[in-house]
Enzyme design. Structure first.
Site, PDB file in Angstrom:
ATOM      1  N   ARG A   1       0.855  -1.195   0.000  1.00  0.00           N
ATOM      2  CA  ARG A   1       0.000   0.000   0.000  1.00  0.00           C
ATOM      3  C   ARG A   1       0.888   1.241   0.000  1.00  0.00           C
ATOM      4  O   ARG A   1       1.045   1.909   1.025  1.00  0.00           O
ATOM      5  CB  ARG A   1      -0.913  -0.026   1.232  1.00  0.00           C
ATOM      6  CG  ARG A   1      -1.988  -1.123   1.178  1.00  0.00           C
ATOM      7  CD  ARG A   1      -3.166  -0.608   0.408  1.00  0.00           C
ATOM      8  NE  ARG A   1      -4.146  -1.613   0.035  1.00  0.00           N
ATOM      9  CZ  ARG A   1      -5.352  -1.734   0.585  1.00  0.00           C
ATOM     10  NH1 ARG A   1      -5.715  -0.990   1.587  1.00  0.00           N
ATOM     11  NH2 ARG A   1      -6.214  -2.624   0.099  1.00  0.00           N
TER      12      ARG A   1
ATOM     13  N   GLN B   1      -0.588   2.386  -6.146  1.00  0.00           N
ATOM     14  CA  GLN B   1      -2.054   2.500  -6.031  1.00  0.00           C
ATOM     15  C   GLN B   1      -2.765   2.053  -7.301  1.00  0.00           C
ATOM     16  O   GLN B   1      -3.806   1.404  -7.238  1.00  0.00           O
ATOM     17  CB  GLN B   1      -2.442   3.946  -5.702  1.00  0.00           C
ATOM     18  CG  GLN B   1      -2.409   4.227  -4.215  1.00  0.00           C
ATOM     19  CD  GLN B   1      -2.720   5.688  -3.905  1.00  0.00           C
ATOM     20  OE1 GLN B   1      -2.621   6.557  -4.762  1.00  0.00           O
ATOM     21  NE2 GLN B   1      -3.092   5.951  -2.667  1.00  0.00           N
TER      22      GLN B   1
ATOM     23  N   SER C   1      -8.183  -2.673  -3.921  1.00  0.00           N
ATOM     24  CA  SER C   1      -8.940  -1.423  -3.906  1.00  0.00           C
ATOM     25  C   SER C   1      -9.916  -1.333  -5.067  1.00  0.00           C
ATOM     26  O   SER C   1     -11.075  -0.957  -4.889  1.00  0.00           O
ATOM     27  CB  SER C   1      -7.985  -0.226  -3.941  1.00  0.00           C
ATOM     28  OG  SER C   1      -7.247  -0.164  -2.742  1.00  0.00           O
TER      29      SER C   1
ATOM     30  N   ASP D   1      -3.377  -1.736  -7.546  1.00  0.00           N
ATOM     31  CA  ASP D   1      -3.953  -2.374  -6.354  1.00  0.00           C
ATOM     32  C   ASP D   1      -5.308  -3.021  -6.676  1.00  0.00           C
ATOM     33  O   ASP D   1      -6.336  -2.352  -6.692  1.00  0.00           O
ATOM     34  CB  ASP D   1      -4.086  -1.300  -5.266  1.00  0.00           C
ATOM     35  CG  ASP D   1      -4.573  -1.855  -3.941  1.00  0.00           C
ATOM     36  OD1 ASP D   1      -5.012  -3.026  -3.898  1.00  0.00           O
ATOM     37  OD2 ASP D   1      -4.527  -1.118  -2.946  1.00  0.00           O
TER      38      ASP D   1
ATOM     39  N   TYR E   1      -3.935  -1.196   7.034  1.00  0.00           N
ATOM     40  CA  TYR E   1      -5.071  -2.044   7.409  1.00  0.00           C
ATOM     41  C   TYR E   1      -5.404  -1.826   8.882  1.00  0.00           C
ATOM     42  O   TYR E   1      -4.568  -1.383   9.665  1.00  0.00           O
ATOM     43  CB  TYR E   1      -4.737  -3.519   7.178  1.00  0.00           C
ATOM     44  CG  TYR E   1      -4.601  -3.882   5.733  1.00  0.00           C
ATOM     45  CD1 TYR E   1      -5.741  -4.045   4.944  1.00  0.00           C
ATOM     46  CD2 TYR E   1      -3.366  -4.027   5.135  1.00  0.00           C
ATOM     47  CE1 TYR E   1      -5.635  -4.351   3.598  1.00  0.00           C
ATOM     48  CE2 TYR E   1      -3.250  -4.339   3.789  1.00  0.00           C
ATOM     49  CZ  TYR E   1      -4.392  -4.501   3.026  1.00  0.00           C
ATOM     50  OH  TYR E   1      -4.283  -4.804   1.697  1.00  0.00           O
TER      51      TYR E   1
END
Length: 377
Positions: A125, A130, A136, A133, A233
């Site tokens: 992360r 990003q 997500s 990912d 997280y």
């Protein structure tokens, strides 16, 4: 330089899996990097992509054996069965969601076959990753779908309606867990006209909840929680806070019509958020959608892919929520994979070359061995 890097796109074989790991858009972009792309016949049908669409984008479309023949990179949504991958080049990358902690024998089989398995769900992360990912991109759609399914199961309307025959009051929706899925669930329930509240173990999410026009539900007077674990997280919390949080949530739950639970800790059984006793306090006709159903569920009594009724409350959850939005889920997943391949593309070598930071995070196998530290224990 030798021949172009060959990228194989496989048809998914897991039960209920409707997504595909490349779209005509990403095929064109992969070819633009200098790769050749072969797509297994029928790979995109469940996601509304015909073989002809891949051909028009410049891919070859063939049966499995021809697609894999000499492939340097194999793309998938869920990790393909290693036994299927015979024709791939020695040391080929297999890039997919691998579920490595639940499937250690599959990881060992990739190692034995001399393949380099890369687990996209272990992507760190960090800002530059990003766009790669998959958790997500898929969670965003899951949060949206959860609210639509709950609305469909709910025997009343979401928005307040003024009619000549009287007023229909707005549904009360409560989102538990404000990660990517939870934020999209809040936004979707708000768009549908519900009164929305939300909670999370990370107090930093309070502003995010408020920014979406929902009411944050947090314990105000007990110390001992910052709940931010490794890598963004949620982590563990103190006993006092846990007790205060449970009492607050119990009182709040009893007044809700719709509850969406989203709490997942990677590679662990989902935490239990709602007990059978709490369900019994809820109004008959209420609906709970449990996005953690594939990992055992946040809600006692949840059964993946079934609607269970307890104490007059319907509890639902899918084993694979993004697969219920196959076209969009495929488009986003395929872009994550393209962003990954292109970020590491070395023009000189005509292939992607991983750096140490991301390589160490996602590489499971290499040179005939399992190499990921968390799998070596």
């Amino acid at each position: 330089m030798g021949s172009a890097t060959r990228i194989a796109v496989l048809r998914e074989r897991a039960s209920g899996e409707t997504r595909v790991s490349a779209t005509p858009e990403t095929v064109r972009k992969l070819i633009g990097l200098g790769a050749s792309v072969a797509v297994e016949a029928g790979a995109g049908l469940h996601a509304s992509i015909a073989d002809a669409d891949y051909l028009a984008a410049g891919a070859a479309v063939s049966p499995l054996a021809r697609v894999l023949d000499g492939a340097n990179i194999v793309l998938g949504i869920q990790a393909p069965d290693p036994a299927l991958l015979d024709g791939a080049a020695s040391g080929a990358w297999v890039v997919a969601a691998m579920d490595p902690f639940a499937q250690p024998s599959r990881v060992e089989a990739y190692a034995a076959a001399g393949l380099e398995a890369l687990a996209m769900e272990l992507m760190p992360r960090i800002t530059r990753a990003q766009s790669m990912d998959i958790l997500s991109s898929q969670s965003n759609l899951s949060g949206y779908k959860a609210v639509l399914v709950a609305a469909n199961l709910y025997g009343r309307a979401f928005p307040m309606m003024m009619t000549a025959a009287g007023t229909v009051s707005a549904a009360k929706a409560f989102v538990m867990g404000v990660g990517v899925a939870g934020l999209q669930a809040i936004a979707t329930a708000r768009r549908l006209g519900a009164q929305v509240s939300a909670t999370d173990v990370r107090s930093a999410t309070r502003e995010q909840i408020q920014s979406l026009g929902a009411k944050p539900i947090f314990v105000e007077n007990v110390r001992g929680i910052e709940g931010e674990g490794a890598g963004g997280y949620a982590g563990e919390m103190s006993e006092d806070y846990r007790r205060a949080q449970a009492e607050l949530v119990s009182a709040h739950l009893a007044r809700q019509d719709i509850v969406i639970t989203t709490a997942l800790i990677p590679a662990r059984v989902a935490p239990r958020l709602i007990s059978d006793a709490q369900i019994a306090t809820m109004k008959p006709g209420s609906v709970i959608f449990d996005l953690a159903a594939p990992q055992g569920g946040n809600v006692e009594g949840c059964v993946a892919d079934e609607v269970v009724e307890r104490h007059g409350v319907k509890i639902a959850g899918f084993s694979n929520t993004p697969a219920h939005l196959p076209a969009e889920a495929s488009a986003l997943f395929a872009r994550n994979l393209f962003n990954f391949v292109s970020a590491f593309w070395d023009k000189e070598q005509g292939k992607p070359v991983l750096d140490d930071e991301i390589g160490a995070a996602i590489r499971l196998t290499r040179d005939g061995r399992v190499v990921h530290p968390r799998l070596l224990g």
